[in-house]
Design a protein around this motif. Structure first.
Motif, PDB file in Angstrom:
ATOM      1  N   GLU A 537      10.669  23.444  50.444  1.00 15.74           N
ATOM      2  CA  GLU A 537      11.179  24.807  50.542  1.00 15.74           C
ATOM      3  C   GLU A 537      12.644  24.929  50.121  1.00 15.74           C
ATOM      4  O   GLU A 537      13.170  26.043  50.021  1.00 15.74           O
ATOM      5  N   PHE A 538      13.289  23.822  49.855  1.00 10.58           N
ATOM      6  CA  PHE A 538      14.726  23.838  49.545  1.00 10.58           C
ATOM      7  C   PHE A 538      14.982  24.632  48.262  1.00 10.58           C
ATOM      8  O   PHE A 538      14.298  24.446  47.250  1.00 10.58           O
ATOM      9  N   SER A 539      16.006  25.521  48.296  1.00 10.24           N
ATOM     10  CA  SER A 539      16.243  26.397  47.135  1.00 10.24           C
ATOM     11  C   SER A 539      17.731  26.538  46.803  1.00 10.24           C
ATOM     12  O   SER A 539      18.216  27.621  46.504  1.00 10.24           O
ATOM     13  N   ASN A 540      18.460  25.450  46.866  1.00 10.11           N
ATOM     14  CA  ASN A 540      19.858  25.396  46.424  1.00 10.11           C
ATOM     15  C   ASN A 540      20.720  26.505  47.039  1.00 10.11           C
ATOM     16  O   ASN A 540      21.279  27.347  46.325  1.00 10.11           O
ATOM     17  N   PRO A 541      20.873  26.515  48.361  1.00 12.41           N
ATOM     18  CA  PRO A 541      21.661  27.564  49.021  1.00 12.41           C
ATOM     19  C   PRO A 541      23.147  27.431  48.705  1.00 12.41           C
ATOM     20  O   PRO A 541      23.632  26.352  48.356  1.00 12.41           O
ATOM     21  N   ALA A 542      23.893  28.547  48.864  1.00 10.97           N
ATOM     22  CA  ALA A 542      25.319  28.547  48.541  1.00 10.97           C
ATOM     23  C   ALA A 542      26.101  29.311  49.603  1.00 10.97           C
ATOM     24  O   ALA A 542      25.634  30.327  50.142  1.00 10.97           O
ATOM     25  N   LEU A 543      27.297  28.816  49.884  1.00 15.88           N
ATOM     26  CA  LEU A 543      28.313  29.556  50.629  1.00 15.88           C
ATOM     27  C   LEU A 543      29.185  30.245  49.587  1.00 15.88           C
ATOM     28  O   LEU A 543      29.822  29.572  48.763  1.00 15.88           O
ATOM     29  N   GLU A 544      29.217  31.582  49.606  1.00 16.16           N
ATOM     30  CA  GLU A 544      29.957  32.337  48.604  1.00 16.16           C
ATOM     31  C   GLU A 544      31.268  32.844  49.204  1.00 16.16           C
ATOM     32  O   GLU A 544      31.281  33.436  50.280  1.00 16.16           O
ATOM     33  N   ILE A 545      32.380  32.613  48.494  1.00 15.77           N
ATOM     34  CA  ILE A 545      33.714  32.929  49.005  1.00 15.77           C
ATOM     35  C   ILE A 545      34.410  33.865  48.025  1.00 15.77           C
ATOM     36  O   ILE A 545      34.630  33.510  46.859  1.00 15.77           O
ATOM     37  N   ASP A 546      34.753  35.041  48.497  1.00 14.44           N
ATOM     38  CA  ASP A 546      35.457  36.019  47.668  1.00 14.44           C
ATOM     39  C   ASP A 546      36.946  35.717  47.642  1.00 14.44           C
ATOM     40  O   ASP A 546      37.578  35.726  46.585  1.00 14.44           O
ATOM     41  N   TYR A 547      37.535  35.454  48.808  1.00 16.50           N
ATOM     42  CA  TYR A 547      38.958  35.112  48.869  1.00 16.50           C
ATOM     43  C   TYR A 547      39.271  34.406  50.176  1.00 16.50           C
ATOM     44  O   TYR A 547      38.510  34.491  51.150  1.00 16.50           O
ATOM     45  N   VAL A 548      40.418  33.724  50.182  1.00 15.99           N
ATOM     46  CA  VAL A 548      41.020  33.152  51.390  1.00 15.99           C
ATOM     47  C   VAL A 548      42.469  33.607  51.407  1.00 15.99           C
ATOM     48  O   VAL A 548      43.171  33.467  50.399  1.00 15.99           O
ATOM     49  N   ARG A 549      42.933  34.160  52.541  1.00  9.71           N
ATOM     50  CA  ARG A 549      44.319  34.625  52.655  1.00  9.71           C
ATOM     51  C   ARG A 549      44.881  34.243  54.009  1.00  9.71           C
ATOM     52  O   ARG A 549      44.175  34.327  55.026  1.00  9.71           O
ATOM     53  N   VAL A 550      46.142  33.828  54.009  1.00  8.69           N
ATOM     54  CA  VAL A 550      46.828  33.459  55.242  1.00  8.69           C
ATOM     55  C   VAL A 550      48.153  34.203  55.302  1.00  8.69           C
ATOM     56  O   VAL A 550      48.881  34.270  54.302  1.00  8.69           O
ATOM     57  N   TYR A 551      48.455  34.734  56.467  1.00 12.67           N
ATOM     58  CA  TYR A 551      49.680  35.491  56.695  1.00 12.67           C
ATOM     59  C   TYR A 551      50.467  34.845  57.832  1.00 12.67           C
ATOM     60  O   TYR A 551      49.911  34.159  58.687  1.00 12.67           O
ATOM     61  N   LYS A 552      51.761  35.094  57.838  1.00  5.44           N
ATOM     62  CA  LYS A 552      52.585  34.723  58.987  1.00  5.44           C
ATOM     63  C   LYS A 552      53.324  35.969  59.470  1.00  5.44           C
ATOM     64  O   LYS A 552      53.527  36.932  58.725  1.00  5.44           O
ATOM     65  N   LYS A 553      53.737  35.919  60.749  1.00  5.71           N
ATOM     66  CA  LYS A 553      54.480  37.035  61.315  1.00  5.71           C
ATOM     67  C   LYS A 553      55.820  37.190  60.601  1.00  5.71           C
ATOM     68  O   LYS A 553      56.502  36.216  60.294  1.00  5.71           O
ATOM     69  N   GLN A 554      56.197  38.428  60.334  1.00  6.09           N
ATOM     70  CA  GLN A 554      57.502  38.677  59.712  1.00  6.09           C
ATOM     71  C   GLN A 554      58.610  38.555  60.748  1.00  6.09           C
ATOM     72  O   GLN A 554      58.398  38.731  61.934  1.00  6.09           O
TER      73      GLN A 554
END
Length: 554
Positions: A537-554
């Motif tokens: 049944e295996f069908s090459n699954p994927a984790l799809e990532i649009d973006y990664v963003r990290v912020y810090k306090k001003q």
């Protein structure tokens, strides 16, 4: 004066892969570990008499090392070793190091301070200091530095690339993207002898208009579009900035009140950016002693393909077989596949490349920012689409930068975890270990946030992209999905250390097979994933990532 421990002898470097140098030295009796300085800056420590520098720019690089006893007593530093990294690696004509002149001291002083490389014994003058950058509008930075006695010119490197020479104490960089930029500089005398490289000085381009910042301090809240990004931009993977210039195309990156964007990747290119990412988990395929050792954790069934690996055997044997990192011009997919290298079903937990790649059922991928970006506190988010597929175990998480001997509680914040057979459930958790030492893994503490750490809203999270995030402040971690709070934890143990970012697609493992009341498949030990039907049944699954963003306090 009597000294406790000798300095390492025979320091040397060899170019072993693209943008990678292997530094080596003779082991020192009584040394617990070695402290390395690269290009004049403290780099880290290692127990082994060798160290790999990766993602180096074309040009000269230098290394010093000193031995450290278990009680903290240190030797003096070795002579400075210098090597030139070529623009393209050629195994038949690798670059090897030379030792910059001077007399090697053979004994130690009893102090723990880092000894920076600041003087070149051949030329006899110091590296430039007091560097700073001032934003000059229109995407330009005017760099300046202090005068060095005996210098006739200065060699300038901007964002890791050679920029030129100048006889003045300033240099202007133009046509820069919005974001952080860096400068290093060397003094050059009339005979062409160079000082070692200066410290790295940084400044920000905050606007392409008339805003101005000095020494990297932001003085303007305005932002302007960066250079236009095209779909599948081939140059995106070579941009040497922790902030993806494409992030400034999206208004939401500057609209998070009270926060400043410090790291991002929009994945609009055609390959991973090695300035921001490793394509491995830190313990999977690292150099341990005399060989690269590959590890299996949590009983998982994947072997991670490291497309950026400095292990030449890995890049020659595994990478050509399958690349799990797939780009479509706007997203990254980490896609699992059956492992064509598998020849057995052994259950070794660590071993050589040949042993471990031959026993794992699947090939998959992982990305992490260890040794590239880490931060204590801030807002961490990623827009992700999880797979709905039996056996998948995708995760977006934060992990400790420090090693056991550097002082750590092995802190882990799991922003998003899921088991693919149940895409309606998202898991949030916090882990740490007390009393960690170099010889003891520590006392485990696994904390579920309130209300439970298991998020259920009736939604199938595999049907679309969702934004998973944590807001980490002193003593508090708050989890969000699509801006809505899902979990909260108040615990001062979260304050202990900086963490870096990881995303990966694991397959199988102990949790996948745990009893159903823990979220797993509820299978017994004789029917673990993957069984014969799972493979059909295996069908090459994927984790799809649009973006990664990290912020810090001003």
């Amino acid at each position: 004066m009597a000294y406790a421990i000798d300095a390492p002898q025979d320091p040397r470097g060899t170019e072993v892969a693209q943008s990678t140098v292997k530094w080596e030295w003779a082991s020192v009796p009584g040394a617990a570990h070695y402290e390395i300085s690269i290009d004049g800056n403290y780099e880290g420590i290692t127990r082994d008499p060798q160290y790999f520098s990766r993602n180096l720019w074309q040009g000269d690089h230098s290394m010093q090392v000193r031995a450290i006893e278990a009680n903290g007593t240190s030797s003096v530093s070795t002579n400075t070793v210098k090597i030139t990294v070529n623009s393209q690696f050629n195994a038949s004509s690798v670059s090897r190091s030379t030792v910059i002149g001077g007399t090697q001291q053979a004994a130690s002083s009893n102090n723990n301070s880092v000894v920076p490389v600041s003087r070149n014994a051949s030329s006899g003058f110091t590296a430039p200091g007091d560097g700073r950058g001032t934003e000059d509008g229109n995407g330009s930075i005017v760099w300046s530095w202090g005068s060095v006695e005996g210098a006739s010119t200065y060699e300038v490197t901007v964002d890791g690339a050679y920029a030129g020479e100048t006889s003045e104490l300033l240099y202007t960089s133009s046509n820069l993207w919005v974001g952080e930029h860096s400068l290093t500089v060397k003094a050059v005398d009339a005979n062409g002898l160079k000082s070692v490289q200066s410290e790295t000085f940084k400044a920000n381009v905050t606007t392409l208009g008339n805003g101005r910042s000095s020494s990297g301090v932001l003085l303007s809240d305005s932002t302007a579009p960066p250079p236009e990004q095209i779909v599948g931009d081939e140059s995106a993977s070579s941009v040497q900035s922790l902030i993806d210039p494409a992030s400034y195309n999206y208004s939401e990156t500057s609209q998070k009140s009270g926060y400043e964007l410090v790291f991002s990747d929009e994945f609009n290119g055609t390959a991973l950016n090695p300035y921001r990412w490793h394509s491995q988990l830190r313990w999977d395929g690292e150099f341990n002693g005399e060989r690269y050792e590959y590890r299996v954790i949590n009983g998982e069934d994947q072997f991670y393909v490291n497309v950026l690996s400095p292990d030449s055997a890995h890049t020659e044997k595994v990478v050509p077989v399958y690349n799990p990192f797939q780009f479509n011009g706007s997203t990254l997919s980490i896609r699992a596949a059956k492992n064509p290298l598998q020849t057995n079903t052994n259950k070794r937990t660590y071993g050589s490349l040949d042993e471990m790649s031959a026993q794992q059922t699947f090939l998959s991928g992982a990305i992490s920012t260890h040794e590239k970006f880490s931060q204590k506190y801030g807002y961490f988010e990623a827009r992700i689409k999880i797979p709905s597929h039996v056996g998948t175990f995708p995760a977006f998480w934060l992990f400790h930068e420090n090693r056991a001997w550097e002082g750590t509680q092995r802190t882990e914040i799991d922003i998003m975890e899921n088991l693919g057979h149940a895409p309606w459930y998202i898991y949030n958790s916090f882990h740490y270990f007390k009393n960690v030492t170099a010889t003891y893994s520590g006392d485990a503490n696994f904390i579920k946030p309130s209300p439970s750490g298991q998020v259920y809203t009736g939604k199938d999270y595999s049907e679309d992209y969702h934004v998973y995030a944590v807001d980490w402040t002193p003593g508090t971690v708050v989890w969000y999905i699509d801006g809505v709070e899902t979990s909260r934890m108040v615990n001062n143990e979260a304050n202990f250390e900086e963490l870096y970012v990881m995303l990966n697609l694991a397959m199988g493992g102990n949790w996948t097979n745990f009893p159903a009341n823990s979220g797993g498949l509820g299978r017994d030990s004789n029917n673990r994933y993957p069984n014969a039907n799972d493979l059909v049944e295996f069908s090459n699954p994927a984790l799809e990532i649009d973006y990664v963003r990290v912020y810090k306090k001003q």
